[in-house]
Design a protein around this motif. Structure first.
Motif, PDB file in Angstrom:
ATOM      1  N   ARG A 158       0.831  -1.211   0.000  1.00 27.40           N
ATOM      2  CA  ARG A 158       0.000   0.000   0.000  1.00 27.40           C
ATOM      3  C   ARG A 158       0.864   1.259   0.000  1.00 27.40           C
ATOM      4  NH1 ARG A 158      -2.389  -3.898  -0.822  1.00 27.40           N
ATOM      5  NH2 ARG A 158      -4.555  -4.354  -0.406  1.00 27.40           N
ATOM      6  N   ILE A 159       1.905   1.283   0.806  1.00 30.56           N
ATOM      7  CA  ILE A 159       2.785   2.451   0.863  1.00 30.56           C
ATOM      8  C   ILE A 159       3.493   2.667  -0.465  1.00 30.56           C
ATOM      9  CG2 ILE A 159       4.900   3.364   1.916  1.00 30.56           C
ATOM     10  CD1 ILE A 159       3.936   2.075   4.556  1.00 30.56           C
ATOM     11  N   SER A 160       3.986   1.589  -1.061  1.00 36.86           N
ATOM     12  CA  SER A 160       4.665   1.732  -2.351  1.00 36.86           C
ATOM     13  C   SER A 160       3.690   2.188  -3.434  1.00 36.86           C
ATOM     14  CB  SER A 160       5.365   0.428  -2.755  1.00 36.86           C
ATOM     15  OG  SER A 160       4.434  -0.604  -2.980  1.00 36.86           O
ATOM     16  N   GLY A 161       2.466   1.697  -3.386  1.00 41.96           N
ATOM     17  CA  GLY A 161       1.462   2.140  -4.355  1.00 41.96           C
ATOM     18  C   GLY A 161       1.145   3.621  -4.216  1.00 41.96           C
ATOM     19  N   LEU A 162       1.042   4.099  -2.977  1.00 41.57           N
ATOM     20  CA  LEU A 162       0.792   5.528  -2.754  1.00 41.57           C
ATOM     21  C   LEU A 162       1.985   6.369  -3.198  1.00 41.57           C
ATOM     22  CD1 LEU A 162      -1.027   5.432   0.695  1.00 41.57           C
ATOM     23  CD2 LEU A 162      -2.016   6.015  -1.530  1.00 41.57           C
ATOM     24  N   GLY A 163       3.185   5.865  -2.962  1.00 47.56           N
ATOM     25  CA  GLY A 163       4.379   6.584  -3.422  1.00 47.56           C
ATOM     26  C   GLY A 163       4.426   6.694  -4.942  1.00 47.56           C
ATOM     27  N   ILE A 164       4.067   5.625  -5.616  1.00 44.94           N
ATOM     28  CA  ILE A 164       4.038   5.640  -7.086  1.00 44.94           C
ATOM     29  C   ILE A 164       2.973   6.618  -7.581  1.00 44.94           C
ATOM     30  CG2 ILE A 164       3.555   4.241  -9.139  1.00 44.94           C
ATOM     31  CD1 ILE A 164       4.783   1.856  -7.496  1.00 44.94           C
ATOM     32  N   LEU A 165       1.826   6.647  -6.913  1.00 42.94           N
ATOM     33  CA  LEU A 165       0.762   7.590  -7.277  1.00 42.94           C
ATOM     34  C   LEU A 165       1.224   9.031  -7.072  1.00 42.94           C
ATOM     35  CD1 LEU A 165      -2.191   7.966  -8.170  1.00 42.94           C
ATOM     36  CD2 LEU A 165      -2.808   7.879  -5.743  1.00 42.94           C
ATOM     37  N   LEU A 166       1.899   9.308  -5.978  1.00 49.44           N
ATOM     38  CA  LEU A 166       2.429  10.643  -5.726  1.00 49.44           C
ATOM     39  C   LEU A 166       3.415  11.039  -6.821  1.00 49.44           C
ATOM     40  CD1 LEU A 166       2.734  13.134  -3.889  1.00 49.44           C
ATOM     41  CD2 LEU A 166       4.525  11.877  -2.687  1.00 49.44           C
ATOM     42  N   PHE A 167       4.285  10.110  -7.219  1.00 48.10           N
ATOM     43  CA  PHE A 167       5.219  10.403  -8.303  1.00 48.10           C
ATOM     44  C   PHE A 167       4.475  10.723  -9.594  1.00 48.10           C
ATOM     45  CE2 PHE A 167       7.279   8.908 -12.160  1.00 48.10           C
ATOM     46  CZ  PHE A 167       8.332   9.796 -12.212  1.00 48.10           C
ATOM     47  N   LEU A 168       3.375  10.019  -9.859  1.00 47.63           N
ATOM     48  CA  LEU A 168       2.609  10.281 -11.075  1.00 47.63           C
ATOM     49  C   LEU A 168       2.127  11.729 -11.103  1.00 47.63           C
ATOM     50  CD1 LEU A 168       1.226   9.297 -13.669  1.00 47.63           C
ATOM     51  CD2 LEU A 168      -0.716   8.623 -12.246  1.00 47.63           C
ATOM     52  N   PHE A 169       1.644  12.222  -9.969  1.00 46.20           N
ATOM     53  CA  PHE A 169       1.209  13.619  -9.912  1.00 46.20           C
ATOM     54  C   PHE A 169       2.374  14.573 -10.149  1.00 46.20           C
ATOM     55  CE2 PHE A 169      -2.277  11.973  -6.979  1.00 46.20           C
ATOM     56  CZ  PHE A 169      -3.203  11.912  -8.003  1.00 46.20           C
ATOM     57  N   ILE A 170       3.517  14.289  -9.538  1.00 49.30           N
ATOM     58  CA  ILE A 170       4.700  15.128  -9.730  1.00 49.30           C
ATOM     59  C   ILE A 170       5.156  15.077 -11.188  1.00 49.30           C
ATOM     60  CG2 ILE A 170       7.148  15.389  -9.123  1.00 49.30           C
ATOM     61  CD1 ILE A 170       6.360  14.365  -6.311  1.00 49.30           C
ATOM     62  N   HIS A 171       5.086  13.913 -11.795  1.00 52.50           N
ATOM     63  CA  HIS A 171       5.490  13.759 -13.191  1.00 52.50           C
ATOM     64  C   HIS A 171       4.569  14.567 -14.111  1.00 52.50           C
ATOM     65  CE1 HIS A 171       7.220  11.929 -16.722  1.00 52.50           C
ATOM     66  NE2 HIS A 171       6.039  11.483 -17.101  1.00 52.50           N
ATOM     67  N   ILE A 172       3.288  14.575 -13.829  1.00 52.37           N
ATOM     68  CA  ILE A 172       2.346  15.347 -14.647  1.00 52.37           C
ATOM     69  C   ILE A 172       2.678  16.837 -14.560  1.00 52.37           C
ATOM     70  CG2 ILE A 172      -0.074  16.060 -14.832  1.00 52.37           C
ATOM     71  CD1 ILE A 172      -0.786  13.128 -14.087  1.00 52.37           C
ATOM     72  N   VAL A 173       2.971  17.311 -13.346  1.00 52.25           N
ATOM     73  CA  VAL A 173       3.357  18.722 -13.181  1.00 52.25           C
ATOM     74  C   VAL A 173       4.659  18.999 -13.925  1.00 52.25           C
ATOM     75  CG1 VAL A 173       4.124  20.448 -11.503  1.00 52.25           C
ATOM     76  CG2 VAL A 173       2.114  19.033 -11.014  1.00 52.25           C
ATOM     77  N   ASP A 174       5.613  18.096 -13.821  1.00 52.43           N
ATOM     78  CA  ASP A 174       6.900  18.272 -14.486  1.00 52.43           C
ATOM     79  C   ASP A 174       6.725  18.368 -16.001  1.00 52.43           C
ATOM     80  OD1 ASP A 174       9.743  18.280 -14.834  1.00 52.43           O
ATOM     81  OD2 ASP A 174       9.608  16.150 -15.336  1.00 52.43           O
ATOM     82  N   VAL A 175       5.974  17.470 -16.567  1.00 54.67           N
ATOM     83  CA  VAL A 175       5.772  17.478 -18.018  1.00 54.67           C
ATOM     84  C   VAL A 175       4.960  18.698 -18.444  1.00 54.67           C
ATOM     85  CG1 VAL A 175       4.678  16.225 -19.921  1.00 54.67           C
ATOM     86  CG2 VAL A 175       6.053  14.996 -18.252  1.00 54.67           C
ATOM     87  N   SER A 176       4.042  19.156 -17.594  1.00 57.16           N
ATOM     88  CA  SER A 176       3.233  20.325 -17.952  1.00 57.16           C
ATOM     89  C   SER A 176       4.078  21.597 -18.032  1.00 57.16           C
ATOM     90  CB  SER A 176       2.092  20.515 -16.961  1.00 57.16           C
ATOM     91  OG  SER A 176       2.581  20.938 -15.709  1.00 57.16           O
ATOM     92  N   MET A 177       5.272  21.580 -17.458  1.00 56.59           N
ATOM     93  CA  MET A 177       6.165  22.739 -17.558  1.00 56.59           C
ATOM     94  C   MET A 177       6.558  23.008 -19.006  1.00 56.59           C
ATOM     95  SD  MET A 177       6.633  24.158 -14.718  1.00 56.59           S
ATOM     96  CE  MET A 177       6.001  23.780 -13.113  1.00 56.59           C
ATOM     97  N   LEU A 178       6.465  22.008 -19.862  1.00 58.71           N
ATOM     98  CA  LEU A 178       6.761  22.209 -21.285  1.00 58.71           C
ATOM     99  C   LEU A 178       5.823  23.232 -21.912  1.00 58.71           C
ATOM    100  CD1 LEU A 178       7.514  18.589 -22.511  1.00 58.71           C
ATOM    101  CD2 LEU A 178       9.051  20.549 -22.599  1.00 58.71           C
ATOM    102  N   SER A 179       4.609  23.329 -21.399  1.00 57.91           N
ATOM    103  CA  SER A 179       3.651  24.276 -21.974  1.00 57.91           C
ATOM    104  C   SER A 179       4.041  25.727 -21.705  1.00 57.91           C
ATOM    105  CB  SER A 179       2.240  24.000 -21.442  1.00 57.91           C
ATOM    106  OG  SER A 179       2.198  24.231 -20.049  1.00 57.91           O
ATOM    107  N   PHE A 180       4.946  25.958 -20.755  1.00 61.25           N
ATOM    108  CA  PHE A 180       5.419  27.315 -20.462  1.00 61.25           C
ATOM    109  C   PHE A 180       6.672  27.675 -21.245  1.00 61.25           C
ATOM    110  CE2 PHE A 180       3.114  26.053 -16.586  1.00 61.25           C
ATOM    111  CZ  PHE A 180       2.157  27.059 -16.565  1.00 61.25           C
ATOM    112  N   GLY A 181       7.146  26.763 -22.053  1.00 60.60           N
ATOM    113  CA  GLY A 181       8.305  27.036 -22.889  1.00 60.60           C
ATOM    114  C   GLY A 181       9.523  26.249 -22.444  1.00 60.60           C
ATOM    115  N   PRO A 182      10.503  26.132 -23.338  1.00 66.40           N
ATOM    116  CA  PRO A 182      11.688  25.337 -23.020  1.00 66.40           C
ATOM    117  C   PRO A 182      12.528  25.919 -21.883  1.00 66.40           C
ATOM    118  CG  PRO A 182      11.897  26.351 -25.191  1.00 66.40           C
ATOM    119  CD  PRO A 182      10.518  26.631 -24.704  1.00 66.40           C
ATOM    120  N   GLY A 183      12.553  27.242 -21.738  1.00 63.52           N
ATOM    121  CA  GLY A 183      13.345  27.845 -20.670  1.00 63.52           C
ATOM    122  C   GLY A 183      12.821  27.463 -19.291  1.00 63.52           C
ATOM    123  N   VAL A 184      11.516  27.543 -19.107  1.00 68.50           N
ATOM    124  CA  VAL A 184      10.909  27.174 -17.823  1.00 68.50           C
ATOM    125  C   VAL A 184      11.103  25.688 -17.558  1.00 68.50           C
ATOM    126  CG1 VAL A 184       8.728  27.043 -16.548  1.00 68.50           C
ATOM    127  CG2 VAL A 184       9.225  29.051 -17.942  1.00 68.50           C
TER     128      VAL A 184
END
Length: 129
Positions: free
Chosen positions: A15-41
């Motif tokens: 359960r803990i590892s599953g929650l950690g993986i889910l948390l990473f998924l949210f962080i990954h979505i935010v990280d990839v969404s930074m592309l929409s602000f341009g390559p510099g950001v």
């Protein structure tokens, strides 16, 4: 209640590892969404991944994914193999061992760049210039 036996620990770690993986998924979505602000950001946000703390969090993600994967296979073996429940404790040990064995080279690969300063020789002293 399991009272601290392998089944309880297996369930809790899963359960803990599953929650950690889910948390990473949210962080990954935010990280990839930074592309929409341009390559510099995006490039500025990716610099965070070079910090030792973030590398340690990456290690936590790796161990969570490895454990969750191997334990998921163990759970399937218990569910679909007639003798699976009889050997669940031994399989839990195998899961832990496999997680650690696969994790060690990955830890070296992830943390290696953070410790480059240990392996670099000062070039002025070695080249004589």
């Amino acid at each position: 209640m399991y009272k601290g036996q392998s089944g309880m620990w297996s369930w809790l770690f899963h359960r803990i590892s599953g929650l950690g993986i889910l948390l990473f998924l949210f962080i990954h979505i935010v990280d990839v969404s930074m592309l929409s602000f341009g390559p510099g950001v995006y490039n500025q946000s990716v610099v965070l991944f070079d910090y030792v703390v973030v590398r340690l969090l990456s290690l936590a993600l790796v161990i969570a994914v490895l454990y969750h994967t191997f334990n998921g296979i163990r759970i399937m073996a218990i569910d679909f193999w007639r003798k699976g429940s009889r050997y669940q404790r031994a399989m839990f040990g195998i899961v832990l061992a496999a997680t650690i064995i696969v994790f060690i080279p990955m830890a070296y690969y992830i943390m290696g760049p953070a410790f480059q300063w240990l392996t670099q020789a000062p070039h002025a002293a070695t080249t004589g210039h």
